[in-house]
Design an enzyme around this catalytic site. Structure first.
Site, mmCIF file in Angstrom:
data_model
loop_
_atom_site.group_PDB
_atom_site.id
_atom_site.type_symbol
_atom_site.label_atom_id
_atom_site.label_comp_id
_atom_site.label_asym_id
_atom_site.label_seq_id
_atom_site.Cartn_x
_atom_site.Cartn_y
_atom_site.Cartn_z
ATOM 1 C CG HIS A 8 -1.904 0.973 1.387
ATOM 2 N ND1 HIS A 8 -1.665 2.276 1.790
ATOM 3 C CD2 HIS A 8 -3.236 0.903 1.164
ATOM 4 C CE1 HIS A 8 -2.805 2.942 1.809
ATOM 5 N NE2 HIS A 8 -3.774 2.138 1.433
ATOM 6 C CG ASP B 20 0.512 -2.511 6.208
ATOM 7 O OD1 ASP B 20 -0.480 -2.727 6.940
ATOM 8 O OD2 ASP B 20 0.460 -1.813 5.181
ATOM 9 C CD GLN C 123 -6.884 -4.534 4.049
ATOM 10 O OE1 GLN C 123 -7.842 -5.279 4.284
ATOM 11 N NE2 GLN C 123 -7.039 -3.248 3.797
ATOM 12 C CE LYS D 171 -7.179 0.043 6.118
ATOM 13 N NZ LYS D 171 -7.965 0.378 4.928
ATOM 14 C CB CYS E 180 -3.588 3.230 -1.648
ATOM 15 S SG CYS E 180 -4.697 4.577 -1.323
HETATM 16 N N1 PMP Z 1 -1.783 -0.822 4.627
HETATM 17 C C1 PMP Z 1 -2.737 -1.538 4.024
HETATM 18 C C2 PMP Z 1 -2.418 -2.928 3.554
HETATM 19 C C3 PMP Z 1 -4.004 -0.985 3.863
HETATM 20 O O1 PMP Z 1 -4.958 -1.699 3.265
HETATM 21 C C4 PMP Z 1 -4.262 0.325 4.327
HETATM 22 C C5 PMP Z 1 -5.619 0.971 4.136
HETATM 23 N N2 PMP Z 1 -6.233 0.699 2.930
HETATM 24 C C6 PMP Z 1 -3.223 1.014 4.947
HETATM 25 C C7 PMP Z 1 -2.014 0.414 5.085
HETATM 26 C C8 PMP Z 1 -3.433 2.389 5.483
HETATM 27 O O2 PMP Z 1 -4.286 2.368 6.565
HETATM 28 P P1 PMP Z 1 -4.820 3.732 7.225
HETATM 29 O O3 PMP Z 1 -5.334 4.557 6.087
HETATM 30 O O4 PMP Z 1 -5.895 3.282 8.143
HETATM 31 O O5 PMP Z 1 -3.664 4.358 7.918
#
Ligand code: PMP
Length: 423
Positions: free
Chosen positions: A140, A217, A220, A243, A381
């Site tokens: 991401h 990270d 997910q 999430k 993203c």
């Molecule tokens: N890492 C991953 C794998 C994500 O899916 C996301 C959100 N789509 C993020 C990081 C960023 O998370 P946040 O916007 O809640 O900081």
């Protein structure tokens, strides 16, 4: 497993995954009763953000009605209650990921802030020319850009582990890219676009063989599977409350105590200090050293309520039901003419990314919305990943334990409709 087998599981299994249990769970999420453009909402955008159960909504309301006060500063009763509840939320999160102590649990705004914190306070001070940061092709943007910024300031370089067309990391390439120049390995546990579950435990072991620290990270992963940071032996693990059925604006950075202890603060301000004078400031102990300013108190309480709620449901049911959803979705979707799946790794979470013939994902998403179906369209993203596949984006359906096979039927029907309208 056939379509009818799966329907049978969902309707008649007397144990886990029964329709009755899922219906009971759905009733705990008020927004699932909403109608959109005259249709019953079908919410399949859980990888972007999940919906919130009454347990979380009520906890937030209760806090503002009965407990609201600032933490760590007051002798008055409300402030003490707020402080106790905030610190108790930290303990709940510590248990959730299996950390050794609450010193290892830093509340952040979310995954993004947690990664920025590590890039800025852990990695950047040690980086220089010739050093490398190792990522994967499926990251991401929030696990790319903070490292890129650190590289720009220090002369270090990003290296990227490639994937095959299924969306699986090429392990031999990972082994080849790991070297004495690698300063940190930062990768996602589960891909938000492909659903790929990466073999993080093995990768951490291999990286540690060369004394390379690892950040995972977990944005997910935590809504779908139990995570144990001691078992993984990761150095940092990041995730977002929103999430995993909790509020927005709150997340967690887990870090090994010795590493956090040695790191410089990320931001300066109230709460993160021990004493301040114009000549010299000393910093608070962990984890407060990393929580400058008034924290998101109600967010932490809401997140702890989400953790309790997840515990009540249990990851056995979650994994079983989501696996059924994924298998069923793959099978039903593959019956649509001209559909192309983006990502087909053997180890997957309940996420399906598709393209429909030559139609644009945005047009498909708009038609689905008119039918009450919420999916995400675009690059999610993950632009470097889109470039790997040579596509502008996908239509992504991402499931949670409150989704049903009937909702997948609605999705398939709507995609068929979109396909005929757009072609
Ligand atoms: N890492 C991953 C794998 C994500 O899916 C996301 C959100 N789509 C993020 C990081 C960023 O998370 P946040 O916007 O809640 O900081």
């Amino acid at each position: 497993m056939t379509t009818s087998d799966l329907h049978t599981i969902s309707t008649s299994d007397p144990g886990l995954g029964t329709n009755a249990r899922i219906e009971e769970i759905r009733a705990a999420f008020p927004i699932l009763q909403e109608r959109v453009h005259g249709h019953q909402l079908v919410y399949l955008d859980n990888a972007s953000t999940t919906q919130k159960p009454f347990a979380v909504i009520n906890r937030i309301r209760e806090y503002y009605e009965h407990e609201n006060s600032n933490v760590h500063r007051g002798v008055h009763s409300l402030s003490q209650i707020a402080t106790e509840e905030y610190e108790s939320a930290r303990s709940t999160l510590k248990e959730f990921v299996g950390a050794r102590t609450t010193s290892e649990i830093v509340f952040t705004r979310g995954t993004t802030e947690a990664i920025n914190l590590v890039a800025s306070s852990f990695a950047k001070p040690e980086l220089g020319e010739g050093d490398e940061i190792l990522l994967t092709r499926m990251e991401h943007h929030s696990n790319i850009v903070p490292w890129q910024m650190a590289c720009e300031e220090t002369g270090a370089t990003l290296r990227v582990i490639p994937i095959d067309d299924d969306g699986t990391l090429i392990y031999e390439e990972f082994e080849r890219l790991l070297s004495e120049r690698t300063r940190i390995l930062a990768l996602t546990h589960v891909s938000n676009t492909l659903g790929t579950v990466n073999p993080v435990k093995r990768m951490i072991r291999d990286a540690h063989g060369l004394n390379i620290p690892v950040l995972i990270d977990g944005a997910q992963a935590v809504p779908h599977m139990p995570v144990d940071v001691i078992d993984l032996d990761c150095d940092f693990y990041c995730f977002s409350g929103h999430k995993m059925f909790g509020p927005t604006g709150i997340g967690v950075l887990y870090g090994k105590e010795a590493l956090l202890d040695a790191m410089r603060p990320y931001q300066g301000g109230g709460d993160m200090i021990e004493s301040v004078s114009f000549e010299r400031t000393t910093y608070n102990e962990l984890p407060h050293k990393f929580e400058a300013g008034t924290p998101n108190i109600v967010g932490a309480l809401g997140l702890a309520a989400a953790v309790e709620y997840l515990r009540e449901i249990g990851f056995d049911l979650i994994r079983e039901h989501e696996r059924n959803l994924l298998v069923y979705a793959r099978e039903r979707l593959s019956q649509i003419e001209g559909i192309r799946f983006i990502g087909d790794s053997a180890h997957r979470a309940a996420v399906v990314s598709v393209l429909l013939g030559s139609t644009h994902p945005y047009d498909v998403g708009t038609i689905l919305d008119r039918m009450g179906i919420a999916v995400r369209t675009g690059h999610h993203c993950t632009q470097p990943l889109m470039r790997h596949y040579g596509i502008p984006g996908t239509v992504r359906a991402s499931f949670a334990f409150y989704n049903t096979l009937e909702e997948i039927d609605s999705l398939v029907e709507a995609l068929q409709r979109a396909s005929s309208v757009l072609s």
